[in-house]
Scaffold this motif. Structure first.
Motif, PDB file in Angstrom:
ATOM      1  N   VAL A  99       0.833  -1.204   0.000  1.00 44.07           N
ATOM      2  CA  VAL A  99       0.000   0.000   0.000  1.00 44.07           C
ATOM      3  C   VAL A  99       0.870   1.257   0.000  1.00 44.07           C
ATOM      4  O   VAL A  99       0.457   2.318  -0.447  1.00 44.07           O
ATOM      5  CB  VAL A  99      -0.938  -0.010   1.230  1.00 44.07           C
ATOM      6  CG1 VAL A  99      -1.764   1.258   1.308  1.00 44.07           C
ATOM      7  CG2 VAL A  99      -1.841  -1.235   1.177  1.00 44.07           C
ATOM      8  N   GLY A 100       2.083   1.144   0.497  1.00 40.98           N
ATOM      9  CA  GLY A 100       3.003   2.271   0.541  1.00 40.98           C
ATOM     10  C   GLY A 100       4.420   1.771   0.680  1.00 40.98           C
ATOM     11  O   GLY A 100       4.663   0.559   0.799  1.00 40.98           O
ATOM     12  N   GLY A 101       5.365   2.692   0.689  1.00 39.27           N
ATOM     13  CA  GLY A 101       6.763   2.322   0.847  1.00 39.27           C
ATOM     14  C   GLY A 101       7.193   2.351   2.299  1.00 39.27           C
ATOM     15  O   GLY A 101       6.450   1.945   3.191  1.00 39.27           O
ATOM     16  N   GLU A 102       8.375   2.843   2.533  1.00 38.80           N
ATOM     17  CA  GLU A 102       8.921   2.919   3.891  1.00 38.80           C
ATOM     18  C   GLU A 102       8.611   4.292   4.473  1.00 38.80           C
ATOM     19  O   GLU A 102       8.943   5.311   3.868  1.00 38.80           O
ATOM     20  CB  GLU A 102      10.433   2.677   3.858  1.00 38.80           C
ATOM     21  CG  GLU A 102      11.042   2.360   5.204  1.00 38.80           C
ATOM     22  CD  GLU A 102      12.506   1.986   5.090  1.00 38.80           C
ATOM     23  OE1 GLU A 102      13.327   2.919   4.994  1.00 38.80           O
ATOM     24  OE2 GLU A 102      12.820   0.779   5.092  1.00 38.80           O
ATOM     25  N   VAL A 103       7.957   4.322   5.632  1.00 41.12           N
ATOM     26  CA  VAL A 103       7.576   5.590   6.258  1.00 41.12           C
ATOM     27  C   VAL A 103       8.083   5.613   7.695  1.00 41.12           C
ATOM     28  O   VAL A 103       8.388   4.575   8.285  1.00 41.12           O
ATOM     29  CB  VAL A 103       6.041   5.797   6.245  1.00 41.12           C
ATOM     30  CG1 VAL A 103       5.517   5.878   4.817  1.00 41.12           C
ATOM     31  CG2 VAL A 103       5.333   4.693   7.024  1.00 41.12           C
ATOM     32  N   THR A 104       8.161   6.812   8.233  1.00 39.58           N
ATOM     33  CA  THR A 104       8.609   6.991   9.620  1.00 39.58           C
ATOM     34  C   THR A 104       7.408   7.294  10.505  1.00 39.58           C
ATOM     35  O   THR A 104       6.589   8.154  10.183  1.00 39.58           O
ATOM     36  CB  THR A 104       9.613   8.151   9.708  1.00 39.58           C
ATOM     37  OG1 THR A 104      10.703   7.885   8.821  1.00 39.58           O
ATOM     38  CG2 THR A 104      10.142   8.304  11.127  1.00 39.58           C
ATOM     39  N   VAL A 105       7.304   6.564  11.613  1.00 36.66           N
ATOM     40  CA  VAL A 105       6.242   6.789  12.592  1.00 36.66           C
ATOM     41  C   VAL A 105       6.850   7.491  13.798  1.00 36.66           C
ATOM     42  O   VAL A 105       7.884   7.041  14.328  1.00 36.66           O
ATOM     43  CB  VAL A 105       5.589   5.453  13.015  1.00 36.66           C
ATOM     44  CG1 VAL A 105       4.491   5.689  14.033  1.00 36.66           C
ATOM     45  CG2 VAL A 105       5.034   4.726  11.803  1.00 36.66           C
ATOM     46  N   PRO A 106       6.251   8.607  14.252  1.00 41.87           N
ATOM     47  CA  PRO A 106       6.871   9.414  15.320  1.00 41.87           C
ATOM     48  C   PRO A 106       7.216   8.644  16.595  1.00 41.87           C
ATOM     49  O   PRO A 106       8.274   8.841  17.173  1.00 41.87           O
ATOM     50  CB  PRO A 106       5.818  10.494  15.600  1.00 41.87           C
ATOM     51  CG  PRO A 106       5.021  10.598  14.335  1.00 41.87           C
ATOM     52  CD  PRO A 106       5.010   9.227  13.747  1.00 41.87           C
ATOM     53  N   PHE A 107       6.325   7.729  17.057  1.00 43.92           N
ATOM     54  CA  PHE A 107       6.563   7.088  18.351  1.00 43.92           C
ATOM     55  C   PHE A 107       7.393   5.801  18.236  1.00 43.92           C
ATOM     56  O   PHE A 107       7.607   5.101  19.225  1.00 43.92           O
ATOM     57  CB  PHE A 107       5.228   6.773  19.045  1.00 43.92           C
ATOM     58  CG  PHE A 107       4.263   5.976  18.209  1.00 43.92           C
ATOM     59  CD1 PHE A 107       4.330   4.595  18.141  1.00 43.92           C
ATOM     60  CD2 PHE A 107       3.281   6.629  17.466  1.00 43.92           C
ATOM     61  CE1 PHE A 107       3.450   3.877  17.373  1.00 43.92           C
ATOM     62  CE2 PHE A 107       2.378   5.909  16.702  1.00 43.92           C
ATOM     63  CZ  PHE A 107       2.470   4.533  16.650  1.00 43.92           C
ATOM     64  N   LEU A 108       7.863   5.452  17.020  1.00 47.24           N
ATOM     65  CA  LEU A 108       8.762   4.302  16.859  1.00 47.24           C
ATOM     66  C   LEU A 108      10.161   4.805  16.528  1.00 47.24           C
ATOM     67  O   LEU A 108      10.339   5.831  15.915  1.00 47.24           O
ATOM     68  CB  LEU A 108       8.257   3.382  15.737  1.00 47.24           C
ATOM     69  CG  LEU A 108       6.944   2.640  16.008  1.00 47.24           C
ATOM     70  CD1 LEU A 108       6.553   1.822  14.798  1.00 47.24           C
ATOM     71  CD2 LEU A 108       7.057   1.719  17.217  1.00 47.24           C
ATOM     72  N   ASP A 109      11.194   4.026  16.946  1.00 45.71           N
ATOM     73  CA  ASP A 109      12.559   4.479  16.662  1.00 45.71           C
ATOM     74  C   ASP A 109      13.074   4.013  15.318  1.00 45.71           C
ATOM     75  O   ASP A 109      14.233   4.217  15.022  1.00 45.71           O
ATOM     76  CB  ASP A 109      13.562   3.979  17.743  1.00 45.71           C
ATOM     77  CG  ASP A 109      12.996   2.968  18.674  1.00 45.71           C
ATOM     78  OD1 ASP A 109      11.842   2.795  18.565  1.00 45.71           O
ATOM     79  OD2 ASP A 109      13.718   2.393  19.481  1.00 45.71           O
ATOM     80  N   ARG A 110      12.249   3.347  14.503  1.00 53.31           N
ATOM     81  CA  ARG A 110      12.721   2.886  13.199  1.00 53.31           C
ATOM     82  C   ARG A 110      11.601   3.009  12.178  1.00 53.31           C
ATOM     83  O   ARG A 110      10.417   2.992  12.530  1.00 53.31           O
ATOM     84  CB  ARG A 110      13.202   1.431  13.281  1.00 53.31           C
ATOM     85  CG  ARG A 110      12.133   0.446  13.702  1.00 53.31           C
ATOM     86  CD  ARG A 110      12.719  -0.953  13.899  1.00 53.31           C
ATOM     87  NE  ARG A 110      11.704  -1.908  14.304  1.00 53.31           N
ATOM     88  CZ  ARG A 110      10.900  -2.555  13.477  1.00 53.31           C
ATOM     89  NH1 ARG A 110      10.953  -2.311  12.177  1.00 53.31           N
ATOM     90  NH2 ARG A 110      10.017  -3.422  13.925  1.00 53.31           N
ATOM     91  N   PRO A 111      11.939   3.138  10.888  1.00 52.06           N
ATOM     92  CA  PRO A 111      10.892   3.225   9.856  1.00 52.06           C
ATOM     93  C   PRO A 111      10.169   1.890   9.682  1.00 52.06           C
ATOM     94  O   PRO A 111      10.722   0.828  10.006  1.00 52.06           O
ATOM     95  CB  PRO A 111      11.670   3.604   8.592  1.00 52.06           C
ATOM     96  CG  PRO A 111      13.065   3.144   8.851  1.00 52.06           C
ATOM     97  CD  PRO A 111      13.275   3.248  10.330  1.00 52.06           C
ATOM     98  N   ILE A 112       8.941   1.950   9.192  1.00 53.28           N
ATOM     99  CA  ILE A 112       8.165   0.734   8.932  1.00 53.28           C
ATOM    100  C   ILE A 112       7.757   0.706   7.463  1.00 53.28           C
ATOM    101  O   ILE A 112       7.691   1.742   6.793  1.00 53.28           O
ATOM    102  CB  ILE A 112       6.903   0.646   9.825  1.00 53.28           C
ATOM    103  CG1 ILE A 112       5.957   1.829   9.546  1.00 53.28           C
ATOM    104  CG2 ILE A 112       7.277   0.584  11.284  1.00 53.28           C
ATOM    105  CD1 ILE A 112       4.593   1.634  10.146  1.00 53.28           C
ATOM    106  N   THR A 113       7.497  -0.493   6.958  1.00 56.14           N
ATOM    107  CA  THR A 113       7.030  -0.664   5.578  1.00 56.14           C
ATOM    108  C   THR A 113       5.517  -0.877   5.587  1.00 56.14           C
ATOM    109  O   THR A 113       4.996  -1.586   6.453  1.00 56.14           O
ATOM    110  CB  THR A 113       7.716  -1.865   4.914  1.00 56.14           C
ATOM    111  OG1 THR A 113       7.555  -3.017   5.749  1.00 56.14           O
ATOM    112  CG2 THR A 113       9.194  -1.584   4.707  1.00 56.14           C
ATOM    113  N   LEU A 114       4.833  -0.277   4.634  1.00 53.63           N
ATOM    114  CA  LEU A 114       3.369  -0.350   4.582  1.00 53.63           C
ATOM    115  C   LEU A 114       2.898  -1.546   3.748  1.00 53.63           C
ATOM    116  O   LEU A 114       2.091  -1.422   2.840  1.00 53.63           O
ATOM    117  CB  LEU A 114       2.790   0.961   4.046  1.00 53.63           C
ATOM    118  CG  LEU A 114       3.035   2.186   4.928  1.00 53.63           C
ATOM    119  CD1 LEU A 114       2.441   3.429   4.312  1.00 53.63           C
ATOM    120  CD2 LEU A 114       2.470   1.974   6.324  1.00 53.63           C
TER     121      LEU A 114
END
Length: 340
Positions: A99-114
């Motif tokens: 659904v998406g690429g790699e994004v950064t979530v504010p409350f996590l210390d690492r990017p996630i893939t959608l």
């Protein structure tokens, strides 16, 4: 052994994806009814909740509390298995669709893939799972011991075999250009030209046309809804079904529509790619949803405006027009692949 964090990430993504998919399916039925009403200049469902927004909940409760009737002469095991065999593959496919690429979530210390996971034969896995749905339809037609259901099941099997071939060939041009069966890689290869390097713009308009027609036929939607033609077969393969078993076929049809729209978006319209995604990654899911909405609107528009084909016209169109056109596209794609 798979690390616990990876298992947790997969579980969370699957749970979120399942909830979003089921919500989309529920409200897609409402949106379709409202759009059909608008096109036909009448009111749609607008009484249950504000603007009719609680109508899917009312429909779900109605299905749950309806009596579950099984015909006396039905093959009970196959009769019960058929709805599950249609529904489960329809829901499983979204595990592989990005659904998406790699994004950064504010409350996590690492990017996630959608996306839940990515495998190097993702496209083959999706085609295998979507092809399983026809077994549920054929099984339902046979197990019901009803002539209308049997005719619907036979029609569906012939239709899906015919159009599956053209659809599979239409994808070969995409594979030649992308050089991979991994859906994530296919999307990433369409990121050029300021996010507009989509296959539909670059050498694959014929493949896109063939895929678009084939996906409508594969999902048994108008004008290719011969397996459940009300004017001829009452309701086709699910004539004898009621309660939650009918609801499972209903959910499977709309889930297959969402899957087909997501696959068309992924293969030909760049998936999450678009202008500005490189700078703002969260734009990716927005682009993906908007492109999917375009295809889902097309489904409804065709249902409101297109007459149903005769069965001989349906088969002739698939074998004598779409299949040769898909083969021409394969030859053109291979030639362009050698040149460029």
């Amino acid at each position: 052994m798979v690390p616990f964090e990876q298992l947790l990430a997969w579980s969370v993504k699957i749970a979120i994806g399942f909830v979003l998919l089921m919500t989309t399916v529920a409200y897609l039925s409402l949106i379709e009814r409202r759009l059909l009403a608008f096109i036909q200049m009448r009111y749609g469902p607008n009484r249950v909740g504000p603007f009719g927004l609680f109508q899917p909940i009312a429909d779900g409760l109605k299905f749950i509390f309806k009596e579950d009737v099984i015909p006396l002469d039905a093959d009970k095991f196959l009769y019960v298995m058929a709805p599950a065999l249609s529904l489960v593959p329809a829901l499983m496919t979204f595990v592989l669709i990005p659904v998406g690429g790699e994004v950064t979530v504010p409350f996590l210390d690492r990017p996630i893939t959608l996306y839940v996971t990515s495998i190097n034969v993702g496209l083959l896995a999706v085609l295998a799972m979507t092809g399983m749905g026809v077994y549920g339809i054929v099984m339902a037609g046979y197990a019901s011991n009803n002539k209308y259901s049997l005719l619907g099941g036979l029609r569906s099997s012939a239709q899906l075999v015919s159009y599956e071939l053209a659809m599979s060939l239409s994808i070969i041009g995409v594979l030649i250009q992308a050089g991979s069966l991994d859906l994530v890689t296919i999307v990433e290869r369409q990121g050029g030209a300021w996010g507009l390097g989509w296959h539909v713009f670059w050498f694959q308009p014929i493949g896109f046309f063939v895929f678009l027609i084939s996906m409508i036929a594969e999902t048994n939607r108008a004008p290719f809804d011969l397996p459940e033609a009300e004017s001829e077969l009452v309701a086709g393969f699910h004539t004898e079904y009621s309660s939650m078993k009918f609801a499972m076929f209903f959910i499977a049809e709309y889930a297959n529509m969402v899957t087909a729209a997501a696959m068309a978006t992924t293969l030909f319209l760049g998936g999450w790619q678009g202008p500005g995604v490189a700078q703002i990654p969260w734009l990716g899911p927005v682009y993906f949803v908007l492109k999917m909405a375009l295809f889902l609107f097309l489904y409804v528009w065709l249902r409101a405006s297109s007459p149903r084909l005769r069965y001989d016209q349906l088969m002739n169109f698939g074998w004598k027009f779409l299949l040769p056109l898909a083969l021409v596209n394969v030859v053109l794609s291979a030639t362009l692949g050698l040149w460029f």
